[in-house]
Design a protein around this motif. Sequence first.
Motif, PDB file in Angstrom:
ATOM      1  N   SER A   1      34.119  42.836  44.509  1.00 16.92           N
ATOM      2  CA  SER A   1      34.213  41.992  45.718  1.00 16.92           C
ATOM      3  C   SER A   1      35.544  42.193  46.435  1.00 16.92           C
ATOM      4  O   SER A   1      35.671  41.882  47.619  1.00 16.92           O
TER       5      SER A   1
ATOM      6  N   MET B   1      32.829  34.907  46.165  1.00 18.43           N
ATOM      7  CA  MET B   1      34.110  35.393  45.643  1.00 18.43           C
ATOM      8  C   MET B   1      35.197  35.362  46.716  1.00 18.43           C
ATOM      9  O   MET B   1      36.344  35.007  46.448  1.00 18.43           O
ATOM     10  N   LYS B   2      34.827  35.716  47.940  1.00 15.62           N
ATOM     11  CA  LYS B   2      35.846  35.840  48.990  1.00 15.62           C
ATOM     12  C   LYS B   2      36.170  34.515  49.671  1.00 15.62           C
ATOM     13  O   LYS B   2      37.228  34.371  50.283  1.00 15.62           O
TER      14      LYS B   2
ATOM     15  N   ARG C   1      24.728  32.722  44.841  1.00 17.34           N
ATOM     16  CA  ARG C   1      25.123  33.073  46.206  1.00 17.34           C
ATOM     17  C   ARG C   1      26.003  31.992  46.815  1.00 17.34           C
ATOM     18  O   ARG C   1      25.762  30.800  46.635  1.00 17.34           O
TER      19      ARG C   1
ATOM     20  N   PRO D   1      24.364  39.916  41.142  1.00 13.59           N
ATOM     21  CA  PRO D   1      24.604  38.503  41.451  1.00 13.59           C
ATOM     22  C   PRO D   1      23.361  37.613  41.350  1.00 13.59           C
ATOM     23  O   PRO D   1      22.294  37.964  41.857  1.00 13.59           O
TER      24      PRO D   1
ATOM     25  N   ARG E   1      27.859  41.848  37.700  1.00 11.50           N
ATOM     26  CA  ARG E   1      28.156  40.748  38.624  1.00 11.50           C
ATOM     27  C   ARG E   1      27.321  39.521  38.268  1.00 11.50           C
ATOM     28  O   ARG E   1      26.197  39.639  37.795  1.00 11.50           O
TER      29      ARG E   1
ATOM     30  N   ASP F   1      28.110  36.518  44.207  1.00 13.85           N
ATOM     31  CA  ASP F   1      28.085  37.460  45.325  1.00 13.85           C
ATOM     32  C   ASP F   1      29.427  37.486  46.060  1.00 13.85           C
ATOM     33  O   ASP F   1      30.326  36.677  45.795  1.00 13.85           O
ATOM     34  N   ASP F   2      29.556  38.455  46.976  1.00 14.25           N
ATOM     35  CA  ASP F   2      30.822  38.646  47.697  1.00 14.25           C
ATOM     36  C   ASP F   2      31.223  37.408  48.486  1.00 14.25           C
ATOM     37  O   ASP F   2      32.406  37.056  48.550  1.00 14.25           O
ATOM     38  N   GLU F   3      30.245  36.755  49.108  1.00 12.21           N
ATOM     39  CA  GLU F   3      30.560  35.581  49.939  1.00 12.21           C
ATOM     40  C   GLU F   3      31.248  34.506  49.118  1.00 12.21           C
ATOM     41  O   GLU F   3      32.254  33.920  49.537  1.00 12.21           O
TER      42      GLU F   3
ATOM     43  N   LYS G   1      37.235  32.663  36.856  1.00 12.44           N
ATOM     44  CA  LYS G   1      36.593  33.823  36.224  1.00 12.44           C
ATOM     45  C   LYS G   1      37.139  33.943  34.795  1.00 12.44           C
ATOM     46  O   LYS G   1      38.294  34.287  34.598  1.00 12.44           O
TER      47      LYS G   1
ATOM     48  N   ALA H   1      38.044  40.411  45.858  1.00 12.94           N
ATOM     49  CA  ALA H   1      38.603  39.067  46.045  1.00 12.94           C
ATOM     50  C   ALA H   1      40.035  39.010  45.515  1.00 12.94           C
ATOM     51  O   ALA H   1      40.375  39.659  44.518  1.00 12.94           O
TER      52      ALA H   1
ATOM     53  N   ASP I   1      32.864  41.057  39.109  1.00  9.06           N
ATOM     54  CA  ASP I   1      32.920  40.056  40.180  1.00  9.06           C
ATOM     55  C   ASP I   1      34.217  40.172  40.974  1.00  9.06           C
ATOM     56  O   ASP I   1      34.227  40.034  42.201  1.00  9.06           O
TER      57      ASP I   1
END
Length: 298
Positions: free
Chosen positions: A248, A225-226, A197, A194, A218, A221-223, A275, A250, A244
């Motif tokens: 994640s 994506m979610k 962020r 990633p 990637r 980041d996960d934050e 995406k 997501a 991604d």
Amino acid sequence: HLHRASLLLPALEAALANFSEGAAGGVVQPVRTVLPVPRHGGYLGVMPAYSAADDALTTKLVTFYEHLKDSSVPSHQATVLLFEPSNGTLKAVMDGSVITAKRTAAVSAIATKLLMPPFAEVLCILGAGVQAYSHYDIFTELFTFKEVRVWNRTKERAVQFAGAARGPVRVCASAQEAVTGADVIVTVTMATAPILRGDWVKPGAHINAVGASRPDWRELDDELMKNSVLFVDSRDAALTESGDVILSGAEIFAELGEVLKGTKPALPEKTTVFKSLGMAVEDTVAAKFVYDAWSAGN
């Protein structure tokens, strides 16, 4: 014939909607086949498609290499073969690199038109390769931004990009600096981990995530994506190919074609991610557009 990629938008919108309609839409397209070239760290992708609405049949062959020592060679190279659907005759062999760059940027522009916040003023591009140029061209043609920012891992390429742009572009020292306060973000990098962020991103921003086309790569980041509403070009492709999405966990809210058909809402008031993996039918529509324009001129 693809100098103005915006001319492709109506045909691409129709193709995306037809794809999301399933069998009734008349688009036949498997998830791309990707063959690794382990000795050299590259990949060969094969992307066939048929569009009944356009009566067009193509396949694209695309190679992509992560980190080339020879920077004069593009990371992605492509060839599109256009066939006569009624009898299988090969009609044209086309350089697929321009087609890929233009159709990808045009689809990102379609997503942005649907998903970006009203009164978007700041465009941020992370990356300074071929896709950065094609996205800049169509985004500045279709939308009015007060500021355009660019960041690239090697600053020299970002400076070169800014110098080639037809309007002012601010070169940023970090991805965070480029992203902070941006309304529309485009990620077009060769990152495998990633580089964007979620805690940097302005609430309500729209992100077009174009790089990271492998299940273990990637850009986001996960934050991010979610905590965003996630749109994709193809559910099947995203769940097979996009690191991604896969890593994640997501949840995919909609395909872009579902929004174009009106079966899913766009939600521009939310933070949104599109995406983009790129679909073979997009190449089919673009190749037919080029071939028809060439034929008309001859």
